[in-house]
Design a protein around this motif. Sequence first.
Motif, mmCIF file in Angstrom:
data_model
loop_
_atom_site.group_PDB
_atom_site.id
_atom_site.type_symbol
_atom_site.label_atom_id
_atom_site.label_comp_id
_atom_site.label_asym_id
_atom_site.label_seq_id
_atom_site.Cartn_x
_atom_site.Cartn_y
_atom_site.Cartn_z
ATOM 1 N N LYS A 103 1.353 -1.415 0.123
ATOM 2 C CA LYS A 103 0.011 -0.570 -0.463
ATOM 3 C C LYS A 103 0.589 1.043 -0.351
ATOM 4 N N VAL A 104 1.792 1.648 0.545
ATOM 5 C CA VAL A 104 2.435 2.616 1.246
ATOM 6 C C VAL A 104 3.783 2.682 0.062
ATOM 7 N N MET A 105 3.962 1.453 -0.113
ATOM 8 C CA MET A 105 5.505 1.740 -1.070
ATOM 9 C C MET A 105 5.376 1.244 -2.453
ATOM 10 N N CYS A 106 4.119 0.638 -2.836
ATOM 11 C CA CYS A 106 4.163 0.001 -4.499
ATOM 12 C C CYS A 106 2.962 0.562 -4.765
ATOM 13 N N GLY A 107 2.112 1.555 -3.826
ATOM 14 C CA GLY A 107 0.393 1.758 -4.669
ATOM 15 C C GLY A 107 -0.662 0.630 -4.113
ATOM 16 N N GLY A 108 -0.651 0.163 -3.321
ATOM 17 C CA GLY A 108 -1.514 -0.820 -3.873
ATOM 18 C C GLY A 108 -1.042 -2.592 -5.043
ATOM 19 N N ASP A 139 7.534 8.489 -2.840
ATOM 20 C CA ASP A 139 6.317 9.132 -2.792
ATOM 21 C C ASP A 139 5.481 10.045 -2.195
ATOM 22 N N GLY A 140 6.861 10.553 -1.947
ATOM 23 C CA GLY A 140 7.115 12.217 -1.172
ATOM 24 C C GLY A 140 7.086 11.993 0.772
ATOM 25 N N LYS A 141 7.404 10.328 0.580
ATOM 26 C CA LYS A 141 7.025 10.267 2.364
ATOM 27 C C LYS A 141 8.552 9.911 2.590
ATOM 28 N N GLU A 142 9.265 10.452 3.633
ATOM 29 C CA GLU A 142 10.652 9.794 3.979
ATOM 30 C C GLU A 142 10.567 8.638 5.193
ATOM 31 N N PHE A 143 11.688 7.846 4.820
ATOM 32 C CA PHE A 143 11.781 6.569 5.624
ATOM 33 C C PHE A 143 13.110 6.507 6.436
ATOM 34 N N THR A 144 13.144 5.809 7.070
ATOM 35 C CA THR A 144 14.571 5.176 7.299
ATOM 36 C C THR A 144 14.997 3.388 6.920
#
Length: 453
Positions: A103-108, A139-144
Amino acid sequence: MKRKHWTLTPWFLIFAMAMLMMTMATYSYNKILCYIELGITVGAFTIVIVLSIRFQNYIKGIVKSTAEKIKGFNPEHLEKYKYPVAVSGKDGDILWCNARFRKVMCGGKSPEGESINAYLSGFDISKVCDSEGVDIACDGKEFTAFCVSAGDGIVCHFFENTYYKNIVREYHSTMPCVALISFDNAEDFFNDSDEAYSEIVASVETSLQKWAAEYNALYKRVGTNRYMIIFKDSDIDKMTAAKFPILKTIRSINANHLTATISVGLSRGEKLIKDSEMNARKALEMALGRGGDQVAIIKKDNTYEFFGGKVAAAEKASKVRMRVIANAISRVVADCDKVFIMGHKFSDLDCVGAAIGLQCIMEKSFKRYSKVVINRETSMAKQLIDYASERLEEEIFITPQEAERGVTPRTLLIVVDTHIEHSLESPQLYEKCRRVIVIDHHRKAVNYINNAL
């Protein structure tokens, strides 16, 4: 394992089924051809089935190996995690992921078979595996992302921290940056009438106040023709992009063919205002030493960045000031037991000429033992050195090694034609001498000699 294996397997099955239907249709026309087609179809179908089974076993083996290495690893449990998790092979192909990852990384979409590197902002999984984590964006979000090797697989955890990284950026962008400003040539305008001088000073101060107000900064007059403004760090980025138009604004203030100029010392990267103000003083000293009419920015790592400096430096040293400097040098010379005069590496004519002149002054006027420290082999003024050696009664030139052996606690070193430590003829001699005087006509640069008397 490549993504194409995942995507082509269904097409192989469809193609095999189509071939089987064509084979059945051919049976009524040509039995021999039908049997040939049937053999080819069965062979292709068998190959696809075998490859698919082997690949499924490969995935199960990776997941099983990973589960054995990680206590409590269970795909059903990871599926419920509120943050994205993916398992990849050693080559980086994604074998499994939870719903949050899709959902978050692949758009579903389903990412199985793709390279995990595509979700690591270009980082190679083999290089970041078992590291302290890498910062990525998607997608405009940042992760570690934390990638941990487990058996034959790699488990990747993605923790979103966009909010906290925005706070860090905001913190750095609002760090205080102290700017100390000096009205360079105020004394030149003072020679005119008091009214004209007051108007010029008022115009300069008004321009500085507008500059501070433009960025909602704190403005304060801290002395005669001295000012302080506290900006935010993000404001400095805007100023550097515009190359500090305040310099041009001040230069537009003029009277009786004189143009007003300012020097600005600005500090960046310090957490405390006290430290920022201290560094701003160093930067202002650097700007003034380079001739004024410019901005000198000192950064956290003590590197400098300069802007401006278009107006020729005005001579601000009055006769009174020159007399004070001369008297100070005289007192230092009178208190020393010997004088070494040294220039820069690959000494040229003006360097050697200045050194010879000073040696004569020290020897004849102050009656002090004095020598010119020079490397004859690398000097570009060998003719002048030979000329002086032939006509002077005593040899005044010595090598750096000879000078180093003769240093005492009261030895005075006079540096001419340079003020940069790493360009000295002998940095070792400079380090040994406790008393140093610098006489130079160049603009002040970074890494200058900062312990001169």
